[in-house]
Design an enzyme around this catalytic site. Structure first.
Site, mmCIF file in Angstrom:
data_model
loop_
_atom_site.group_PDB
_atom_site.id
_atom_site.type_symbol
_atom_site.label_atom_id
_atom_site.label_comp_id
_atom_site.label_asym_id
_atom_site.label_seq_id
_atom_site.Cartn_x
_atom_site.Cartn_y
_atom_site.Cartn_z
ATOM 1 N N LYS A 26 -77.241 59.902 66.107
ATOM 2 C CA LYS A 26 -77.065 61.519 66.087
ATOM 3 C C LYS A 26 -77.355 61.758 67.363
ATOM 4 O O LYS A 26 -77.346 62.716 68.256
ATOM 5 C CB LYS A 26 -77.815 61.486 64.850
ATOM 6 N N LYS A 45 -85.756 69.888 69.124
ATOM 7 C CA LYS A 45 -86.050 69.155 69.135
ATOM 8 C C LYS A 45 -85.337 67.656 69.157
ATOM 9 O O LYS A 45 -86.028 66.070 69.749
ATOM 10 C CB LYS A 45 -86.384 68.750 67.547
HETATM 11 P P1 NAP Z 1 -83.437 73.877 57.949
HETATM 12 O O1 NAP Z 1 -82.952 75.339 57.695
HETATM 13 O O2 NAP Z 1 -85.049 74.387 59.280
HETATM 14 O O3 NAP Z 1 -84.639 73.847 56.381
HETATM 15 C C1 NAP Z 1 -85.406 72.376 56.950
HETATM 16 C C2 NAP Z 1 -85.395 72.702 55.807
HETATM 17 O O4 NAP Z 1 -86.960 71.606 56.165
HETATM 18 C C3 NAP Z 1 -86.319 73.112 55.141
HETATM 19 O O5 NAP Z 1 -85.744 73.199 54.071
HETATM 20 C C4 NAP Z 1 -88.038 73.317 54.901
HETATM 21 O O6 NAP Z 1 -88.246 73.899 54.053
HETATM 22 C C5 NAP Z 1 -88.099 71.507 54.893
HETATM 23 N N1 NAP Z 1 -89.216 71.213 55.566
HETATM 24 C C6 NAP Z 1 -90.043 71.159 56.971
HETATM 25 N N2 NAP Z 1 -91.589 71.138 56.613
HETATM 26 C C7 NAP Z 1 -91.080 70.597 55.670
HETATM 27 C C8 NAP Z 1 -92.638 70.151 55.223
HETATM 28 N N3 NAP Z 1 -94.383 70.220 56.188
HETATM 29 N N4 NAP Z 1 -92.637 69.254 53.671
HETATM 30 C C9 NAP Z 1 -91.502 70.047 53.475
HETATM 31 N N5 NAP Z 1 -90.397 70.221 53.655
HETATM 32 C C10 NAP Z 1 -90.405 70.775 54.418
HETATM 33 O O7 NAP Z 1 -83.090 73.310 59.156
HETATM 34 P P2 NAP Z 1 -81.161 72.793 58.886
HETATM 35 O O8 NAP Z 1 -80.518 73.511 59.838
HETATM 36 O O9 NAP Z 1 -81.249 72.475 57.489
HETATM 37 O O10 NAP Z 1 -81.879 71.174 58.983
HETATM 38 C C11 NAP Z 1 -82.058 69.439 58.387
HETATM 39 C C12 NAP Z 1 -81.615 68.585 59.001
HETATM 40 O O11 NAP Z 1 -80.557 68.479 59.660
HETATM 41 C C13 NAP Z 1 -82.844 68.508 60.549
HETATM 42 O O12 NAP Z 1 -83.182 67.383 60.902
HETATM 43 C C14 NAP Z 1 -81.505 69.142 61.881
HETATM 44 O O13 NAP Z 1 -81.879 68.639 62.880
HETATM 45 C C15 NAP Z 1 -80.187 68.789 61.394
HETATM 46 N N6 NAP Z 1 -79.241 68.937 61.002
HETATM 47 C C16 NAP Z 1 -78.788 70.089 61.181
HETATM 48 C C17 NAP Z 1 -77.513 70.352 61.933
HETATM 49 C C18 NAP Z 1 -77.675 72.766 61.615
HETATM 50 O O14 NAP Z 1 -76.526 72.816 62.379
HETATM 51 N N7 NAP Z 1 -78.142 72.818 60.964
HETATM 52 C C19 NAP Z 1 -76.668 69.896 62.191
HETATM 53 C C20 NAP Z 1 -76.938 68.778 61.870
HETATM 54 C C21 NAP Z 1 -78.229 68.311 61.416
HETATM 55 P P3 NAP Z 1 -89.316 75.137 53.608
HETATM 56 O O15 NAP Z 1 -87.318 75.526 52.983
HETATM 57 O O16 NAP Z 1 -90.275 75.501 53.011
HETATM 58 O O17 NAP Z 1 -89.293 75.587 55.013
#
Ligand code: NAP
Length: 420
Positions: A171, A239
C-alpha cells in the site's frame, strides 16, 4: 453469513460496512463519533458503545481507521478490541499504516490465537461504495484463502502479497505513486493554465496520451469543477507519503520524487487544506502561477491574444486607402538594376508585409522602395513582391518587408492605426 464487527465509520468504513449489511451479514459497528453509526443502524446494523463490544462474538472484525495511533488506541485503549477478542476470531485491518504496526498486531494477536491480516485497500470513496475496492493482503495465506469470498463482497480484486506487513508495504509503495502522479497532474495543469491553454482540452489530450493516469481520471475533472469535497483527504495522503518516506530511510533508498511530493503536500497541509480532498493541493500551484486552475471562462482566459496576420488582414483590409510613391527596381542583367517611380495605394498591413494596389504592372520578386506620405514621418521601407493579384482596374501586390527595425514597425503600425 458471518457475524462481523466493523470499527471506524469514516469516508471508507461507512460504505464498506453498508455493503456487508447489504450482503446479509450481521454487522455490529463502532465509531468514536457515535452519530456516524446512525445511517448504518437504519440499514440494520447494531451499534456498539465500545470497540470491545463490537469485537465480542464476531467471526471477523474489520478496522478502518485513520493511522497507526488511531489503530493502536482502538486495540489497546480502555475497552479496546483486545478486551473483546477470543480465540478463533480474525481481525482484518484495512487502514493504511506502517508495516511495523501490522506485524506488531499480528504477533500480539497470534499470542491470543486470533488471526490478523493487514489488508489495506486502493480505491477511494466511490470504489468503497460500489464494492470495487482492491485489497492487498499480508498475513497467513490460508486465513486469506478462507476469507477470500468476504473480500470479494467488498472489492473487485484481492491479492495475497506475503507474510504479515506485506499488505502495508504494498500500500505504501502504491500510494507513493499516487501522490507523485497527483502532483504530475497538478504541474501539467499549472503549466497549461499559465500558458493560457484551455485546461479542459489539455485534460482531453492527457487522457488520450501517455501522461494518462487514474489520478488524471479521478482528480482532473474535480479540480476544474472546483470540487474539493473529500474522497481521500490531503492529510491522509501526506500521512501515507511520510510513512513511505520512513520506509525509504529504513532501506536507505533514495526516493527524490517521493520526498518532493511529501514536501508539496506538507505545504498544502500548512495552508489549511488537510481536511479537503487531496486535489486541494492544487491551491499551492495556483498561488505559484497567480491564477485559478479551473474550467475556461471569459474571466479566466488569457489576456487579449495577439491577433494573427490573417486576423489583422481581415480586420484592416477594407479600411486602408493611403497614397504612396513607390520606387521600383528590376534586375536587368548581371550587376545592373533599372528603376522608376510609380504611384500606389496602401491597402493593408499584415504580420510581415503590406498589400499595395497600383495600376502599374509589376512582377513577382521585384523590389519596391515604399515612400510614405510626409505626415507619416517614416523612412523609405524596402519590400519584395511575393504575390500578384489581378483585379479589374488594378493589380494588388503582396510585399514582404525586409530589415524593418522594431521601432519603425511600431511607428508604421501607429500611423496605420491613425488612418483606420
Ligand atoms: P476518515 O474518513 O478520516 O475516517 C477515519 C476513521 O478513523 C473515523 O471513523 C475516525 O473516527 C476514526 N478515528 C480516528 N482517530 C481515532 C481514534 N483515536 N480513536 C478511534 N477512532 C479514530 O478516513 P478514511 O478516508 O475513511 O480512511 C481510513 C483509512 O483508509 C486511512 O488509513 C486511509 O489512509 C485509508 N484509505 C483511504 C482511502 C480514501 O480514499 N479515503 C483510500 C484508501 C485507503 P471519527 O469519526 O470519530 O473521527
Amino acid at each position: 453469513m458471518k457475524r462481523i464487527g466493523f470499527i471506524g465509520l469514516g469516508t471508507m468504513g461507512k460504505p464498506m460496512a453498508a455493503n456487508l449489511l447489504k450482503k446479509g451479514h450481521s454487522v455490529t459497528v463502532y465509531n468514536r463519533t457515535a452519530g456516524k453509526a446512525d445511517e448504518l443502524v437504519a440499514l440494520g446494523a447494531e451499534s456498539a458503545r465500545t470497540p470491545a463490544l463490537a469485537a465480542r462474538g464476531a467471526d471477523v472484525v474489520f478496522t478502518m481507521l485513520s493511522n497507526d495511533a488511531a489503530l493502536l488506541e482502538v486495540f489497546h485503549g480502555e475497552n479496546g478490541i483486545m478486551a473483546g477478542l477470543a480465540p478463533g476470531q480474525t481481525v482484518i485491518d484495512c487502514s493504511t499504516v506502517s508495516p511495523a504496526t501490522s506485524r506488531r498486531l499480528y504477533e500480539e494477536l497470534a499470542g491470543h490465537y486470533v488471526d490478523f491480516l493487514d489488508a489495506p485497500v486502493t480505491g477511494s470513496k466511490p470504489a468503497a461504495e460500489a464494492a470495487t475496492l482492491v485489497f492487498m493482503v499480508g498475513g497467513n495465506e490460508d486465513v486469506f484463502g478462507d476469507l477470500f469470498s468476504l473480500f470479494m463482497e467488498l472489492g473487485s480484486k484481492a491479492l495475497y502479497m506475503g507474510p504479515s506487513g506485506s499488505g502495508s508495504y504494498t500500500k505504501l509503495a502504491h500510494n507513493a505513486m499516487v501522490g507523485i502522479n497527483a502532483l504530475a497532474l497538478m504541474e501539467g495543469l499549472a503549466l497549461a493554465t499559465k500558458a493560457g491553454l484551455n485546461p479542459e482540452r489539455f485534460l482531453e489530450i492527457v487522457k488520450a496520451g501517455s501522461a494518462y493516469s487514474r489520478q488524471v481520471e479521478l482528480k482532473g475533472p474535480k479540480i476544474l469543477e472546483r470540487d474539493f469535497s473529500n474522497q481521500f483527504s490531503l492529510k491522509l495522503m501526506l500521512k501515507d507519503l511520510l510513512l513511505a518516506s520512513d520506509l525509504t530511510s529504513q532501506f536507505q533508498l533514495p526516493a527524490p520524487m517521493l520526498h518532493g511530493a511529501a514536501t508539496v503536500f506538507q505545504m498544502g497541509l500548512a495552508k489549511g487544506y488537510g481536511e479537503d480532498d487531496l486535489s486541494a493541493v492544487v491551491h499551492c500551484y495556483e498561488e505559484w502561477i497567480g491564477r485559478a486552475i479551473e474550467k475556461f471562462t471569459v474571466s479566466s482566459s488569457s489576456p487579449e491574444p495577439i491577433p494573427s496576420g490573417r486576423d489583422r488582414r481581415r480586420a484592416q483590409r477594407v479600411h486602408l486607402d493611403i497614397q504612396l510613391l513607390l520606387s521600383v527596381y528590376q534586375w536587368e542583367q548581371e550587376g545592373a538594376f533599372t528603376g522608376q517611380n510609380i504611384e500606389g495605394t496602401l491597402r493593408d498591413l499584415s504580420e510581415n508585409g503590406l498589400q499595395i494596389a497600383s495600376k502599374f504592372p509589376l512582377a513577382q520578386d521585384m523590389f519596391v522602395v515604399i515612400h510614405f506620405p510626409k505626415e507619416a514621418d517614416l523612412p523609405p521601407i524596402t519590400g519584395r513582391i511575393i504575390r500578384v493579384e489581378t483585379h479589374p482596374n488594378e493589380f494588388r501586390y503582396g510585399c514582404l518587408l525586409s530589415g524593418l527595425s522594431p521601432y519603425v514597425r511600431v511607428k508604421l503600425e501607429q500611423y496605420i492605426q491613425s488612418k483606420i
